[in-house]
Design an enzyme around this catalytic site. Sequence first.
Site: not given
Ligand SMILES: Nc1ccn([C@@H]2O[C@H](COP(=O)(O)O)[C@@H](O)[C@H]2O)c(=O)n1
Ligand SMILES: [Mg+2]
Length: 290
Positions: A202, A40, A227, A85, A153-154, A38
């Site tokens: 994911k 973030d 995480d 979340e 990554s999301a 991942d």
């Molecule tokens: N508008 C948003 C949507 C999601 N998030 C945060 O991004 C994280 C997702 O990314 P990964 O690399 O961890 O998959 C996720 O933890 C959300 O809390 C955001 O900040 N703003």
């Molecule tokens: Mg993350």
Amino acid sequence: MVPELEKATVHMKSPEHVRRVISALRKEGPDKLQVVSDFDMTLSRFGFNGRRCPTSHNILDNSQVISEEGRKKLKDLLHYYYPIEIDPNRTMEEKRPLMVEWWTRAHGLLLQQKILKRDIAKIVEESEVMLRDGVNTFFDQLHQHNIPLFIFSAGVGDILEEVLRQAKVFHPNVNVMSNYMDFDDKGVLRQFKEPLIHTYNKNASVLEKTDHFQQLSSRTNIILLGDSMGDLSMADGVANVENILTIGFLNDKVDEQRGKYRDAYDVVLEKDETLDVVNGILCYILGDLN
Ligand SMILES: Nc1ccn([C@@H]2O[C@H](COP(=O)(O)O)[C@@H](O)[C@H]2O)c(=O)n1
Ligand SMILES: [Mg+2]
């Protein structure tokens, strides 16, 4: 075998299972290994000096290219949806439609802002993003041993790639699957590309257009870093997995989430802002090859 596993931040439901998997990963060597991670709050830091560090979305949300009103609306969304979340009392099925709602609303607000492709480097430069301590060792070890790293990554792909570029760790063994922005011929953001990736999809369902894992079919040993509980399905698209070690960073609401994380991840790192344990495990696996 890995002294870093003695750190106070480390928790394992079955240390014996962890030892067995790490031994197998070492025995089979780097040619059979791939890393799925991942971004973030896993490769990037969760906090620094008591302050939250931004996610790739937050880097954009907080930047000067967003109007004050836009910034406020994006922050309101974060404050409403982030507790959902990470709520350990709701199921993923309950959370999924709400995550789609969050990402869709946030991307909709970003689309109203006339974000320019050419501004991305500056937006990242001026942000407070920080990668975890030890990130260079992590990327360099994998690069040196030609071990593929798949970042799933999301977050926002264009932003996280720029973070990696500025940190000088975006090596050729790194591939990214994320939410990418689509710019018009004047370089203005016009939409986000499909499929929408959020915390709880994911998995193989969003990997249909890529044959990344198929190309790595001989690499049946995996180290997975995440995480979120949603990160545990990131390697579901890998066929014939022989050995998998899952390492989870538990950053927030530690007391409430501890039980679930310890049941789900092989190694849980509680409030650990470093990649020391991951690097220690890699160092042992690569052993004499280092
Ligand atoms: N508008 C948003 C949507 C999601 N998030 C945060 O991004 C994280 C997702 O990314 P990964 O690399 O961890 O998959 C996720 O933890 C959300 O809390 C955001 O900040 N703003
Ligand atoms: Mg993350």
